[in-house]
Write an enzyme that holds these catalytic residues in place. Sequence first.
Site, PDB file in Angstrom:
ATOM      1  N   LYS A 299       1.045  -1.179   0.096  1.00 24.43           N
ATOM      2  CA  LYS A 299      -0.170  -0.065   0.065  1.00 24.43           C
ATOM      3  C   LYS A 299       0.986   1.348  -0.138  1.00 24.43           C
ATOM      4  O   LYS A 299       1.870   1.475   0.854  1.00 24.43           O
ATOM      5  CB  LYS A 299      -0.981  -0.178   1.121  1.00 24.43           C
ATOM      6  CG  LYS A 299      -2.005   1.057   1.558  1.00 24.43           C
ATOM      7  CD  LYS A 299      -2.843   0.638   2.596  1.00 24.43           C
ATOM      8  CE  LYS A 299      -3.926   1.844   2.774  1.00 24.43           C
ATOM      9  NZ  LYS A 299      -4.588   1.679   4.105  1.00 24.43           N
TER      10      LYS A 299
ATOM     11  N   SER B  82      -9.851   1.386   3.023  1.00 29.10           N
ATOM     12  CA  SER B  82      -8.878   2.248   2.140  1.00 29.10           C
ATOM     13  C   SER B  82      -7.945   1.421   1.453  1.00 29.10           C
ATOM     14  O   SER B  82      -7.290   1.995   0.455  1.00 29.10           O
ATOM     15  CB  SER B  82      -8.215   3.337   3.048  1.00 29.10           C
ATOM     16  OG  SER B  82      -7.283   2.794   3.919  1.00 29.10           O
TER      17      SER B  82
ATOM     18  N   SER C 144      -9.769  -0.992   7.169  1.00 34.34           N
ATOM     19  CA  SER C 144      -9.213  -0.946   5.896  1.00 34.34           C
ATOM     20  C   SER C 144      -8.535  -2.020   5.307  1.00 34.34           C
ATOM     21  O   SER C 144      -8.051  -2.264   4.255  1.00 34.34           O
ATOM     22  CB  SER C 144      -8.455   0.344   5.872  1.00 34.34           C
ATOM     23  OG  SER C 144      -8.973   1.622   5.686  1.00 34.34           O
TER      24      SER C 144
HETATM   25  N1  GLN Z   1     -13.210   3.739   6.739  1.00 36.80           N
HETATM   26  C1  GLN Z   1     -12.602   3.936   7.815  1.00 36.80           C
HETATM   27  C2  GLN Z   1     -12.166   5.527   7.496  1.00 36.80           C
HETATM   28  O1  GLN Z   1     -12.366   6.260   6.738  1.00 36.80           O
HETATM   29  C3  GLN Z   1     -11.359   3.126   8.221  1.00 36.80           C
HETATM   30  C4  GLN Z   1     -10.224   3.686   7.429  1.00 36.80           C
HETATM   31  C5  GLN Z   1      -9.043   2.932   7.809  1.00 36.80           C
HETATM   32  O2  GLN Z   1      -8.986   1.878   8.532  1.00 36.80           O
HETATM   33  N2  GLN Z   1      -7.874   3.142   7.515  1.00 36.80           N
HETATM   34  O3  GLN Z   1     -11.656   6.060   8.691  1.00 36.80           O
END
Ligand code: GLN
Length: 487
Positions: A80, A155, A179
Site C-alpha cells: 500500500k 482504504s 481498511s
Molecule cells: N473507513 C474508515 C475511515 O475512513 C477506516 C479507514 C481505515 O481503516 N484506514 O476512517
Amino acid sequence: MLNRLTISELSARLIKREVSSREVTQACLDQIARVDGQIHAFISHDAADALAQADVADKAIAAGASSSQQPLLGIPVAVKDVLAVKNQPLNCGSKILGDFVSPYDATVIEKLKIAGAIVFGRLNMDEFAMGSSTENSAFGVTRNPWDTTRIPGGSSGGSAAAVAADEAIATLGTDTGGSIRQPAALCGCVGLKPTYGRVSRYGLVAFASSLDQIGPFTKDVRDCATMLNVIGGHDRRDSTSVAHAVPDYTKALDGNIKGLRLGLPKEYMIGGLDPEVKAAVDAAVKQLQSLGASVEEISLPHTEYAAATYYIIAPAEASANLARFDGIRYCARVNGADPIELYSKTRGAGFGPEVKRRIILGTYVLSSGYYDAYYLRAQKVRTLIRQDFLKAFENVDAIITPTTPTAAFKIGEKSDDPLQMYLSDVFTISCNLAGICGVSIPCGFTKSPKLPIGLQLLGKPFGEETMLKIAHAYEQSTVWHREKPAL
Ligand code: GLN
C-alpha cells in the site's frame, strides 16, 4: 498461471527449482499489463526493479537458501502506498507529497526483504487511508475485480484488488477502522488486522496512531499466517510495538477446532444487514458447529457507539498527524506571501475533500470547550467498548460476525453521503477501538451479480493463533477461497 498460486504452493516449487522467481514475478507483471487497466490496483510499479530482485532471489535459491529461513524467498509482494520502501515513491494516495521518495524502509518492509520477498509496486488507496471505497485517491478509483462497476472497498482497495486479480501473490495494507478486513471481504480474499502492537508501525505514515496496524492480504489463511510470522514482532523504533513472542502461526493450522467456543454478538445481526450476507454468515456458523466448535449468542452492549466514537478519535488523531504536511520540510509547496499563507495554500491545494473534512472534524473535537464533550467522552466510551470484548473473551475463544453489512456497492453510490460511507464500517471499527485482532475470510457470494461475502473472526489480544486456526479450519472445509473473478 503462476500468479494464481499461493505463497505455500510457489515456495515449494521455487525451492525445488521447478520454477524461478523471475518466472513468478514476470507472471505477476504480465497480469498487471493484462488487467490493471481495468482494475487500477497499482499507482505505479517498477518492472525492471522487480525482475532484478527476482534474479537475486533465484541466485540465493541456487546457492541453497532455505524457505524455513526465508519463508518469502522469491515471492512478489506489493504494498500500500502508505508504507516507506527505500528509493520508491511514497504518496499516500495524495497529491500533497509531490515527488517524495522514501529515504528508508519501514520495519515491515525490512522484514519482507530479509524474508526474501520481491517488494514491488505502490498500491492505490483512499487518500491518507481515509475512506471505505478507494474513491478518495488522487490517483483515480480502483475497481472491484468481481465487477468493475463496483468499489473494491477501502482504504486498502488496491491491496485487496491486486490479490483478488492475481496481480501479486500477497500484499500489505493498513487497518485503522477496517481498511484491511472490509476490502478483503468485498474482493474475496483473506485480510488480517493484527492486535495493536503486534506489528511495528515504523515507516508507516500515520493516520490515527492509536488505531493503525499493518497487516497482510493473501489468497488463503496459511499464507496469512506466513506473512504474520514475517512482519510480527517488537521493534525498538516503535514504542507501541509489544515484546510478545511471535509464535509460528502456521503451526496452529491443524484443522482441529473441536471444543472451541465461538460468540455471535447479537448487536451485529441488525437491520441494514443484507439478507444474502446474513444467510452466508448463518451458514458459516452451522459449518463451524459441524466442525466441532460451539456457538453461543453473546452481547457487546456498547457496539452502537462504536462508529460515533471512532469518527471522533480517528479524525482527532489525524488532525494532529497531518499537521506535518505543511510545505516546509516536504510536500508539493505552494508559496505564499508569509508562512501562514504558504501553509494554507499548500494544504488547500494538496489535500482532497475527505482529508480536509477529517482535519476540520478533528480540530473541532480537540478545540477548547469541545474537548471534554467530544474527545474525552469518546475515549471513555472506547474503554467501555474494549471492556465489552474482554468480558466476552472470558467465555469464548473468538467472535464471529459479518465483515460488512452488504457486498461491494457501486462506484459513486455513497460518495456524496459521507455518513452512509462511514456506516459501511460498523462491523470492523470496534476491533480497532478495542485493540484486538480480526481477520476476514471468504464465506460465500451474492447471487446476481456474483460478489464475495466476508466472514469476520475477532480474537483476543495476541490471540491470532486461535483466530487463524478457526479461520483455516473453516476455509479448508469450504470452497469459497478457490473461486476467481472472470477477468
Ligand atoms: N473507513 C474508515 C475511515 O475512513 C477506516 C479507514 C481505515 O481503516 N484506514 O476512517
